[in-house]
Design an enzyme around this catalytic site. Structure first.
Site, PDB file in Angstrom:
ATOM      1  N   ASP A   1     -37.407  63.936 -91.290  1.00  0.00           N
ATOM      2  CA  ASP A   1     -37.442  62.485 -91.481  1.00  0.00           C
ATOM      3  C   ASP A   1     -37.324  61.708 -90.179  1.00  0.00           C
ATOM      4  O   ASP A   1     -37.041  60.505 -90.177  1.00  0.00           O
ATOM      5  CB  ASP A   1     -36.321  62.059 -92.434  1.00  0.00           C
ATOM      6  CG  ASP A   1     -34.939  62.469 -91.917  1.00  0.00           C
ATOM      7  OD1 ASP A   1     -34.862  63.061 -90.822  1.00  0.00           O
ATOM      8  OD2 ASP A   1     -33.943  62.193 -92.606  1.00  0.00           O
TER       9      ASP A   1
ATOM     10  N   CYS B   1     -34.266  64.794 -87.568  1.00  0.00           N
ATOM     11  CA  CYS B   1     -33.971  66.224 -87.745  1.00  0.00           C
ATOM     12  C   CYS B   1     -33.091  66.797 -86.638  1.00  0.00           C
ATOM     13  O   CYS B   1     -32.195  67.605 -86.914  1.00  0.00           O
ATOM     14  CB  CYS B   1     -35.268  67.028 -87.883  1.00  0.00           C
ATOM     15  SG  CYS B   1     -36.406  66.871 -86.485  1.00  0.00           S
TER      16      CYS B   1
ATOM     17  N   HIS C   1     -40.523  70.129 -85.149  1.00  0.00           N
ATOM     18  CA  HIS C   1     -39.383  69.922 -86.047  1.00  0.00           C
ATOM     19  C   HIS C   1     -38.197  70.754 -85.558  1.00  0.00           C
ATOM     20  O   HIS C   1     -38.369  71.809 -84.952  1.00  0.00           O
ATOM     21  CB  HIS C   1     -39.760  70.359 -87.467  1.00  0.00           C
ATOM     22  CG  HIS C   1     -38.654  70.250 -88.456  1.00  0.00           C
ATOM     23  ND1 HIS C   1     -38.158  69.043 -88.869  1.00  0.00           N
ATOM     24  CD2 HIS C   1     -37.942  71.204 -89.114  1.00  0.00           C
ATOM     25  CE1 HIS C   1     -37.182  69.259 -89.749  1.00  0.00           C
ATOM     26  NE2 HIS C   1     -37.034  70.551 -89.912  1.00  0.00           N
TER      27      HIS C   1
END
Length: 282
Positions: free
Chosen positions: A148, A151, A268
């Site tokens: 989002d 992270c 990520h």
């Protein structure tokens, strides 16, 4: 049966069933080859998937045999040659419909198997395998963090004892530290359009975004956080050496997992947790 006559419906469906079983075995072998032997979780999923494929095929073939033997399909004894030919024609049409349906189902299953193999060989899966192997050497495994924009901060929050700071506090402290130590961070920030160093206004906007938005964090923010927490931070990557930040600090390091192919958007961060022993099948 006289020479040159067509196969009976029973013979046709028996041939079709043998062909389907042979094709299923080839597909199963392809799936097995695509799953690493040391990936116990995936091997267990593969075993369940293969069992389902075999059960589905057996059920389908049993239903076809029952339909073939049902009164509305089987050939009845007739007196005239013309009636016999007409009934054989109807059985042949019914068989064609079944063959077409079976071919469509086979094609669908093949597409599913191909997609599964492609996924197993894809960048995301391969990256995950490499990371799992590296982390296993430290008795660790990946702990998923939501994607989002927060992270990196969420992964750090996850490893702080007793929930020492939440994401909002981590972002606020990071921005404050960067503002207070501008000379340590300013030289590494450039305008992406001109390549020039940030102006004072651009630097302040950057810090404001760190504090108030879901702006993605990187090594500069990790450096600030290492100073704030006075803890070392390690970033494990699949194809590169582990990045170590804040090595001047003692204590248990915070370990982050950096993934390039985790989601559709790409990069990520995930957290880690103690490696769980796989549950042995009984």
């Amino acid at each position: 049966m006289a020479e040159g006559s067509v196969d009976s419906p029973e013979e046709l469906i028996a041939k079709q069933h043998r062909k389907e079983k042979k094709e299923l075995q080839a597909k199963i072998q392809s799936i097995k080859n695509a799953v690493p032997k040391n990936d116990k979780k995936r091997r267990k999923q593969m075993t369940e998937e293969i069992a389902k494929l075999e059960a589905d095929l057996n059920q389908k073939q049993e239903e076809e045999l029952k339909q073939l033997k049902s009164p509305d399909i089987k050939t009845l004894t007739v007196d005239s040659e013309q009636q016999e030919e007409s009934k054989q024609h109807r059985v042949t049409k019914a068989q064609k419909r079944r063959d077409k349906k079976a071919a469509q189902e086979k094609e669908r299953e093949c597409r599913i198997a191909e997609a599964e193999v492609e996924n197993l060989l894809g960048e995301r899966h391969q990256e995950g395998l490499k990371l799992s192997q590296k982390l296993a050497q430290q008795q660790l495994q990946i702990k998923e963090i939501s994607s989002d924009g927060h992270c990196m901060y969420r992964a750090i929050e996850d490893q702080l004892p007793g929930g020492a700071m939440n994401v909002k506090e981590l972002r606020c402290r990071t921005a404050e530290h960067m503002r207070s130590n501008m000379d340590d961070f300013w030289p590494f920030l450039t305008n992406p359009n001109t390549g020039d160093l940030f102006t004072t206004e651009e630097f302040e906007k950057y810090c404001s975004d760190v504090e108030h938005t879901s702006a993605w964090g990187g090594q500069l923010e990790l450096r600030a956080l290492s100073h704030i927490l006075q803890l070392p931070i390690e970033v494990v990557q699949a194809d590169s050496k582990t990045i170590k930040i804040g090595e001047e600090y003692n204590g248990e390091p915070i370990t982050l997992v950096y993934m390039r192919h985790a989601y559709g958007l790409g990069e990520h961060y995930n957290s880690v947790e103690k490696l769980k022993e796989p549950v042995e099948d009984t």
